[in-house]
Design an enzyme around this catalytic site. Structure first.
Site, short mmCIF file in Angstrom:
data_model
loop_
_atom_site.label_atom_id
_atom_site.label_comp_id
_atom_site.label_asym_id
_atom_site.label_seq_id
_atom_site.Cartn_x
_atom_site.Cartn_y
_atom_site.Cartn_z
N ASP A 12 0.71 -1.29 0.11
CA ASP A 12 0.11 -0.16 0.04
C ASP A 12 0.70 1.38 -0.16
O ASP A 12 0.64 2.14 0.62
CB ASP A 12 -0.77 -0.04 1.22
CG ASP A 12 -1.94 -1.21 1.20
OD1 ASP A 12 -2.41 -1.29 0.25
OD2 ASP A 12 -2.13 -1.74 2.37
N GLY A 16 0.21 1.31 -7.34
CA GLY A 16 -0.75 1.59 -8.55
C GLY A 16 -0.71 2.73 -9.03
O GLY A 16 -0.74 3.16 -10.15
N ALA A 38 -4.39 -8.06 -3.93
CA ALA A 38 -4.07 -6.73 -4.05
C ALA A 38 -4.88 -5.64 -4.28
O ALA A 38 -6.12 -5.97 -4.52
CB ALA A 38 -3.23 -6.74 -5.54
N GLY A 39 -4.63 -4.41 -3.75
CA GLY A 39 -5.56 -3.46 -3.82
C GLY A 39 -4.76 -2.16 -4.30
O GLY A 39 -4.19 -1.45 -3.39
N HIS A 40 -4.93 -1.60 -5.58
CA HIS A 40 -4.25 -0.71 -5.97
C HIS A 40 -5.01 0.53 -6.59
O HIS A 40 -5.99 0.23 -7.42
CB HIS A 40 -3.34 -1.06 -7.39
CG HIS A 40 -2.15 -2.22 -7.03
ND1 HIS A 40 -1.77 -2.83 -7.87
CD2 HIS A 40 -1.62 -2.74 -5.81
CE1 HIS A 40 -0.63 -3.49 -7.45
NE2 HIS A 40 -0.74 -3.40 -6.09
N THR A 41 -5.14 1.63 -5.67
CA THR A 41 -5.96 2.49 -6.17
C THR A 41 -5.40 3.67 -7.01
O THR A 41 -4.33 4.02 -7.08
CB THR A 41 -6.31 3.39 -4.77
OG1 THR A 41 -6.57 2.72 -3.69
CG2 THR A 41 -7.57 4.34 -4.93
N GLY A 302 -11.22 -2.96 3.16
CA GLY A 302 -11.61 -1.92 4.01
C GLY A 302 -11.30 -1.83 5.24
O GLY A 302 -11.62 -0.91 6.10
N ASP A 333 2.20 14.72 1.37
CA ASP A 333 1.18 15.57 1.64
C ASP A 333 0.51 15.43 3.12
O ASP A 333 0.26 16.09 3.83
CB ASP A 333 0.49 15.70 0.51
CG ASP A 333 -0.50 14.63 0.42
OD1 ASP A 333 0.40 13.54 0.04
OD2 ASP A 333 -1.57 14.30 0.49
N VAL A 413 2.42 13.89 -3.89
CA VAL A 413 1.83 14.93 -2.57
C VAL A 413 0.37 15.03 -3.25
O VAL A 413 -0.33 15.90 -2.37
CB VAL A 413 2.29 16.40 -3.15
CG1 VAL A 413 3.78 16.56 -2.53
CG2 VAL A 413 2.25 16.89 -4.41
P1 GDP Z 1 -0.69 0.15 -3.63
O1 GDP Z 1 -1.26 -1.18 -3.11
O2 GDP Z 1 0.69 0.20 -3.58
O3 GDP Z 1 -1.16 0.51 -4.99
O4 GDP Z 1 -1.34 1.32 -2.79
P2 GDP Z 1 -2.85 1.57 -2.47
O5 GDP Z 1 -3.78 1.98 -3.55
O6 GDP Z 1 -3.53 0.38 -1.69
O7 GDP Z 1 -2.62 2.64 -1.17
C1 GDP Z 1 -2.07 3.93 -1.63
C2 GDP Z 1 -3.43 5.02 -1.13
O8 GDP Z 1 -2.88 6.28 -0.97
C3 GDP Z 1 -4.66 5.07 -2.10
O9 GDP Z 1 -5.53 5.25 -1.37
C4 GDP Z 1 -4.06 6.03 -3.11
O10 GDP Z 1 -5.21 6.75 -3.65
C5 GDP Z 1 -3.47 7.11 -1.67
N1 GDP Z 1 -2.17 8.05 -2.63
C6 GDP Z 1 -1.48 7.62 -3.52
N2 GDP Z 1 -0.56 8.63 -3.40
C7 GDP Z 1 -0.61 9.53 -2.74
C8 GDP Z 1 -0.13 10.79 -2.10
O11 GDP Z 1 0.81 11.10 -2.75
N3 GDP Z 1 -1.18 11.56 -1.36
C9 GDP Z 1 -2.21 11.19 -0.75
N4 GDP Z 1 -2.59 11.88 0.13
N5 GDP Z 1 -2.46 9.73 -0.98
C10 GDP Z 1 -2.01 8.89 -2.03
MG MG Z 2 -2.93 -1.61 -1.74
#
Ligand code: GDP
Ligand code: MG
Length: 423
Positions: A12, A16, A38-41, A302, A333, A413
Site C-alpha cells: 500500500d 498502483g 492486491a488493492g491498487h488505487t 476496507g 502531503d 503529494v
Molecule cells: P498500492 O497497493 O501500493 O497500489 O497502494 P494503495 O492504492 O493500496 O494505497 C495507497 C493509497 O494512497 C490510495 O488510496 C491512493 O489513492 C493514495 N495515494 C497515493 N499517492 C498519494 C499521495 O501522494 N498522497 C495522498 N494523500 N494519497 C495518495
Molecule cells: Mg494496496
C-alpha cells in the site's frame, strides 16, 4: 527498457498510483505475482479505480497489459473487475490484455480454505485477506493446481477435475468438517468464468520476448512490498509469493531477460495491514490522526491499516531486498501540518541499538527509537516543483535519502495522477 516497480515497505505504498503515472513511457505493463489480495488505487482523469488483478496500466489506451505466470487468478473476480472497468468506459480486449497460460487459477475452494483456516486460528489468525492466496500457492507447489492454459483444452481439463476434487475434499471434509467440493460445481465454474477468458490466454513469455526484441518498453508491476515477501518478509506474516524485483523476470515469464532498472515505491510514513510485528507502530490518538490524514483503510478489504512514522531500519532493508535504483517517496502531503515529525531511526533490543533489520523472531522484542524532525505547516498538495516545497519538507526528503542511502526521484503529494514532483 525493462523496469520493475516494487514496494519497499509492507504494501500500500502507492504502487498502483505510480504505475498509472509512469506507464505513459511504457508499451507494456505486466503484473508478475500475487492475486486479488492486491488493492491498487488509481485516480486519474477517467475516475477512481481499485484494481485487484488487472495491471495498473489498463487505464491507458495504448498500453498492453499482461498477467504473468507468477500470478494466481481468481477468474470469477477477474470477470467482475473487467465488467466494472468496462462500465466505466475502459476498453479491455485480447489486443490490450494477455493472460499467461501458466498462471494458476485460484479456485472457490481455495477461498473457502482460507476462511476456514482463519476461523480455526481464531485469536491467532494471520490477518489473511481471505482471497484464497495462501491455499492456491500451496496447491501450485504441491502440483495440484489448475492453470489458465488448461481452459483451452476442455477435454483434458474435464479428466483432471475428479482427481483434484477427491484430493481437496480430504482437507475440506476431514480436516475442517466443511461441505465437500463437487465435480459438477467445478465444471460449471470453469464453464461460466473460464470459457469467456479463452481468447485472452496465450504464451505471454513469448509475447514479451518478441516485444523486448522489438525494443518495446516493458514495466513489471509488483503487489505488496519487500516486508511481505515470502522469503525476505516478516514470515509467517507474509504473502505467499515473491514481491521482490529480482523475481519479476521469472514471474513475468521472461527469465532470460534482465531488468534495466528497479523503482522502489516507499511511503513517507509506515502502514501495515493485518497481523505481524510492526515495530514503529503508533497507537491511540496518534495512530487515529495519521490513519485519518492518510486515509489508511485497505483498498481490498476496507480494514483500518496499522500506521506509524517512517521506519529507516525496515525501509533500508526493503531497499536492499529490492535492489532499488530509484525511489518514489509517496504521500508526503499526509505529513503536513505538524510542528514535529517523528521517524524511527533504529530499534532497541534488550538495551542494544540495532540499525539493520533483524530476523523476524526478535522483532517482537524490538522497541522503536524515534527521532524528531521539524515539520511544516503549509499544505504541499499543490506543489509541482522541488522549489515549491517548504524547507522542512525538503530536509525530510534529504534526511531519508541519507539515512537509507537511496536516491529519491519522485515525491507524490496527492492521489491524483499529476500530484507529484520530479526531484
Ligand atoms: P498500492 O497497493 O501500493 O497500489 O497502494 P494503495 O492504492 O493500496 O494505497 C495507497 C493509497 O494512497 C490510495 O488510496 C491512493 O489513492 C493514495 N495515494 C497515493 N499517492 C498519494 C499521495 O501522494 N498522497 C495522498 N494523500 N494519497 C495518495
Ligand atoms: Mg494496496
Amino acid at each position: 527498457m525493462l523496469e520493475s516497480i516494487v514496494g519497499i515497505n509492507w504494501g500500500d505504498e502507492g504502487k498502483g498510483r505510480m504505475v498509472d503515472l509512469l506507464s505513459k513511457d511504457y508499451d507494456i505493463v505486466c503484473r508478475y505475482q500475487g492475486g486479488n489480495n492486491a488493492g491498487h488505487t488509481v485516480i486519474n482523469d477517467k475516475g477512481k479505480f481499485i484494481l485487484n488483478l488487472l495491471p495498473s496500466g489498463i487505464l491507458r489506451e495504448d498500453v498492453v497489459c499482461v498477467m504473468g505466470p507468477g500470478m494466481v487468478i481468481d477468474i470469477k473476480h477477474l470477470a467482475g473487475e473487467m465488467k466494472k472497468l468496462r462500465e466505466a468506459g475502459i476498453r479491455i480486449s485480447p489486443d490490450n490484455l494477455k493472460i499467461s497460460d501458466r498462471a494458476v487459477i485460484t479456485m472457490p475452494y481455495n477461498v473457502q480454505q482460507d476462511c476456514l483456516e482463519e476461523e480455526r486460528l481464531a485469536d491467532k489468525k494471520f490477518g489473511s485477506t481471505k482471497r484464497g492466496i495462501a491455499p492456491v500457492y500451496a496447491d501450485k507447489y504441491l502440483k495440484k493446481a489448475f492453470r489458465m492454459g488448461e481452459l483451452l483444452n476442455p477435454v483434458l481439463l474435464k479428466k483432471r477435475i475428479p482427481d483434484i476434487v477427491e484430493w481437496k475434499n480430504l482437507t475440506l471434509v476431514n480436516a475442517y468438517g466443511a461441505a465437500p467440493a463437487t465435480v459438477e460445481e467445478i465444471e460449471a465454474y470453469f464453464e461460466e468464468y473460464g470459457a469467456p477468458l479463452k481468447e485472452y490466454i496465450c504464451d505471454t513469455g513469448l509475447y514479451l520476448n518478441q516485444a523486448a526484441a522489438e525494443g518495446k518498453n516493458i514495466m513489471f508491476e509488483a503487489q505488496l512490498g519487500a516486508l511481505r515477501d515470502i522469503d525476505f518478509g516478516i514470515y509467517p506474516y507474509t504473502s505467499s509469493s515473491s514481491t521482490i524485483a529480482a523475481y519479476a523476470p521469472i514471474g513475468a515469464g521472461v527469465p532470460n531477460l534482465k531488468l534495466s532498472k528497479t523503482i522502489g515505491i516507499m511511503k513517507a510514513y509506515s502502514s501495515c495491514v493485518g497481523e505481524g510485528p510492526f515495530t514503529a507502530e503508533y497507537f491511540g490518538e496518534k495512530a487515529e490522526k495519521l490513519r485519518e490524514a492518510g486515509g489508511e483503510y485497505g483498498a481490498a478489504t476496507g480494514r483500518p491499516r496499522r500506521v506509524g512514522p517512517f521506519d529507516v531500519v525496515a525501509s533500508k532493508y526493503g531497499i536492499r531486498c529490492q535492489g532499488a535504483d530509484e525511489i518514489a517517496l509517496t504521500k508526503l502531503d499526509v505529513l503536513s501540518g505538524h510542528e514535529e515529525i517523528e521517524v524511527c531511526e533504529a530499534y532497541e533490543l534488550n538495551g542494544k541499538i540495532l540499525t539493520e533489520f533483524p530476523f523476524t523472531d526478535v522483532l517482537d522484542d524490538c522497541k522503536p527509537v524515534f527521532k524528531k524532525m521539524k515539520g511544516w505547516n503549509s499544505d504541499i498538495s499543490a506543489c509541482r516543483k522541488k522549489e515549491d516545497l517548504p524547507k522542512e519538507a525538503l530536509d525530510y526528503i534529504r534526511y531519508i535519502e541519507r539515512a537509507c542511502n537511496c536516491k529519491i526521484r519522485y515525491v507524490s503529494v496527492g492521489a491524483e495522477r499529476d500530484a507529484y514532483i520530479e526531484m
